[in-house]
Design a protein around this motif. Sequence first.
Motif, PDB file in Angstrom:
ATOM      1  N   TRP A  94       0.816  -1.051   0.089  1.00 36.24           N
ATOM      2  CA  TRP A  94       0.014  -0.113  -0.128  1.00 36.24           C
ATOM      3  C   TRP A  94       0.828   1.297   0.080  1.00 36.24           C
ATOM      4  O   TRP A  94       0.631   2.146  -0.668  1.00 36.24           O
ATOM      5  CB  TRP A  94      -1.205   0.111   1.100  1.00 36.24           C
ATOM      6  N   PHE A  97       2.749   1.574  -3.510  1.00 33.78           N
ATOM      7  CA  PHE A  97       1.897   1.905  -4.626  1.00 33.78           C
ATOM      8  C   PHE A  97       1.017   3.059  -4.591  1.00 33.78           C
ATOM      9  O   PHE A  97       0.604   3.878  -5.423  1.00 33.78           O
ATOM     10  CB  PHE A  97       0.670   0.674  -4.887  1.00 33.78           C
ATOM     11  N   VAL A  98       0.698   3.498  -3.274  1.00 33.31           N
ATOM     12  CA  VAL A  98      -0.173   4.641  -2.936  1.00 33.31           C
ATOM     13  C   VAL A  98       0.634   5.653  -2.151  1.00 33.31           C
ATOM     14  O   VAL A  98       0.474   5.845  -0.664  1.00 33.31           O
ATOM     15  CB  VAL A  98      -1.496   4.287  -2.311  1.00 33.31           C
ATOM     16  N   TYR A 162      -5.405  -1.499 -13.144  1.00 32.37           N
ATOM     17  CA  TYR A 162      -4.296  -0.495 -13.516  1.00 32.37           C
ATOM     18  C   TYR A 162      -4.962   0.315 -14.825  1.00 32.37           C
ATOM     19  O   TYR A 162      -4.991   1.592 -14.980  1.00 32.37           O
ATOM     20  CB  TYR A 162      -2.950  -1.123 -13.839  1.00 32.37           C
ATOM     21  N   GLY A 165      -7.839   2.746 -13.997  1.00 30.15           N
ATOM     22  CA  GLY A 165      -7.585   3.762 -13.352  1.00 30.15           C
ATOM     23  C   GLY A 165      -7.737   5.289 -14.458  1.00 30.15           C
ATOM     24  O   GLY A 165      -7.273   4.921 -15.543  1.00 30.15           O
ATOM     25  N   ALA A 169      -1.685   6.989 -10.934  1.00 27.57           N
ATOM     26  CA  ALA A 169      -1.904   6.924  -9.493  1.00 27.57           C
ATOM     27  C   ALA A 169      -2.970   6.277  -9.126  1.00 27.57           C
ATOM     28  O   ALA A 169      -3.201   5.422  -8.222  1.00 27.57           O
ATOM     29  CB  ALA A 169      -1.950   8.573  -8.930  1.00 27.57           C
ATOM     30  N   ALA A 170      -4.289   6.484  -9.808  1.00 26.94           N
ATOM     31  CA  ALA A 170      -5.632   5.958  -9.498  1.00 26.94           C
ATOM     32  C   ALA A 170      -5.424   4.424 -10.013  1.00 26.94           C
ATOM     33  O   ALA A 170      -6.103   3.495  -9.064  1.00 26.94           O
ATOM     34  CB  ALA A 170      -6.605   6.673 -10.420  1.00 26.94           C
ATOM     35  N   MET A 172      -2.443   2.763  -9.652  1.00 30.24           N
ATOM     36  CA  MET A 172      -1.860   2.004  -8.717  1.00 30.24           C
ATOM     37  C   MET A 172      -2.718   1.615  -7.578  1.00 30.24           C
ATOM     38  O   MET A 172      -2.485   0.707  -6.768  1.00 30.24           O
ATOM     39  CB  MET A 172      -0.599   2.774  -8.495  1.00 30.24           C
ATOM     40  N   THR A 173      -3.523   2.923  -7.214  1.00 30.82           N
ATOM     41  CA  THR A 173      -4.282   2.683  -5.857  1.00 30.82           C
ATOM     42  C   THR A 173      -5.216   1.364  -6.095  1.00 30.82           C
ATOM     43  O   THR A 173      -5.565   0.736  -5.106  1.00 30.82           O
ATOM     44  CB  THR A 173      -5.076   4.064  -5.569  1.00 30.82           C
ATOM     45  N   MET A 174      -5.699   1.224  -7.148  1.00 28.99           N
ATOM     46  CA  MET A 174      -6.862   0.336  -7.210  1.00 28.99           C
ATOM     47  C   MET A 174      -6.145  -1.265  -7.085  1.00 28.99           C
ATOM     48  O   MET A 174      -6.542  -1.872  -6.577  1.00 28.99           O
ATOM     49  CB  MET A 174      -7.586   0.382  -8.677  1.00 28.99           C
ATOM     50  N   ALA A 176      -3.279  -1.727  -5.599  1.00 24.98           N
ATOM     51  CA  ALA A 176      -2.901  -1.881  -4.216  1.00 24.98           C
ATOM     52  C   ALA A 176      -4.320  -2.369  -3.285  1.00 24.98           C
ATOM     53  O   ALA A 176      -4.130  -3.278  -2.472  1.00 24.98           O
ATOM     54  CB  ALA A 176      -2.371  -0.580  -3.550  1.00 24.98           C
ATOM     55  N   ALA A 177      -5.297  -1.837  -3.414  1.00 18.49           N
ATOM     56  CA  ALA A 177      -6.583  -2.171  -2.855  1.00 18.49           C
ATOM     57  C   ALA A 177      -7.047  -3.527  -3.010  1.00 18.49           C
ATOM     58  O   ALA A 177      -7.204  -4.420  -2.247  1.00 18.49           O
ATOM     59  CB  ALA A 177      -7.646  -1.192  -3.252  1.00 18.49           C
TER      60      ALA A 177
END
Length: 434
Positions: A94, A97-98, A162, A165, A169-170, A172-174, A176-177
Amino acid sequence: MAAPTSRGVLLAYAAPALPLAAMYFPVYVFLAPFYAAEYGLSLALIGTVFLLARVFDAVSDPVIGLMSDRVRTRWGRRRPWLAVGCPVVMVSVWMLFVPADGVGVAGFAGWLFLLTLGWTIMLIPFFTWGAELSGDYAERGRIAIWRESAGLVGTILAAVLYSLGADAAAGMTMVAAFIVVLLPVATALCLRFVPEPRDYSRSRLTLGSVFGVLTGERLFARLLAAYFLNGAANALPSGLFLFFVGQRLGAPDLGGPLLILFFVSAVLAAPLWPWLIGRFSKHRVWCVAMLYNIAVFAGVFALGEGDVAAYAVICVLSGAALGADLSLPAAMQADLVDLDTATSGEQRTGAFFALWSLAQKFALAGAGGSALIVLGWIGFSADGANTEAQLWGLTLLYAAVPIGFKAAAIALMWTFPLDRAAQGELRARIERGA
């Protein structure tokens, strides 16, 4: 022939491979462009951090391999490590990636190192566990293919998320979640439903025995060298994929869909490999798959800007052979553990897979990191302002060097002597206690 492993056990065992594999391409494909574009880190600096992480692995992997072999608990030898490593991976993935606003090289390196440690704590016992689930030559290939197929699905899902997104950034966040939610569930399924097999060790393992694997079993060193070469051959195009699609083909928005196409092809071809190793030796099947991949990948040299359709065909054809690269060497590795156990009296499965993991990581990050450094030397720019000479430098790193590495791996493995008959004799000796 041993009874086949039930599908329920195979599913439970393969489950952690899905979220764990979902990290590979974000780390080795997306991470460098992401930190270069969003946080201003140079490609050469990112490549150097990846190489230093592999130096760290050179210490941590053998230690975890040894401890996984030696530490015995009422829950087994392998289970505790997955339970310990899971939260470490969750937190570090997390944070990597975020990242926080303004993150620099220290934050990037720190979280990458922690993720590397958590990855090691989970992966070495996980692969070791799979190698010990069956003593049958072909069944080991089946177990490995289930695990690697689950990993391919995880990679596909990571690429899809990925791509969904709105920006890097979006995306990578998805990803990671997805990993943080799924990893503990998958790990719990594995811990609950997968049995740990009998330990056939007749002597106590030492740290020296980890490195003794290399000097004691020449065939292992040979397989490890071929695995490293082929791993580097796969790592170079993986690490340079987004640059090649964006700069050479001029289609930066199609990187995600092309990755998905590649991995979907690998999943669809996965049933072919158990069928083949039920009829032919694993080393020959692997060599033929590498020869095929060389022939397909040679088509990259004919590509230029706009040749997306032709490259999509290459993605489909080369992706079909990926399952062989992922599963067959690991199944052969399990056979070599039998050779070592029969001759040394030590079941050093963790030691073998520690060195195996180290070779894999050095191939991935060493080749990928070195490629980024070379790109920096030739003045290649991540923003797209490159000369034709710089684009050809990218193409040579992307295709020519990998083809050479695969050819060297084939030369090492074509006459590999540990086939089905030899492994069957070794297994009989082990189970007699000889």
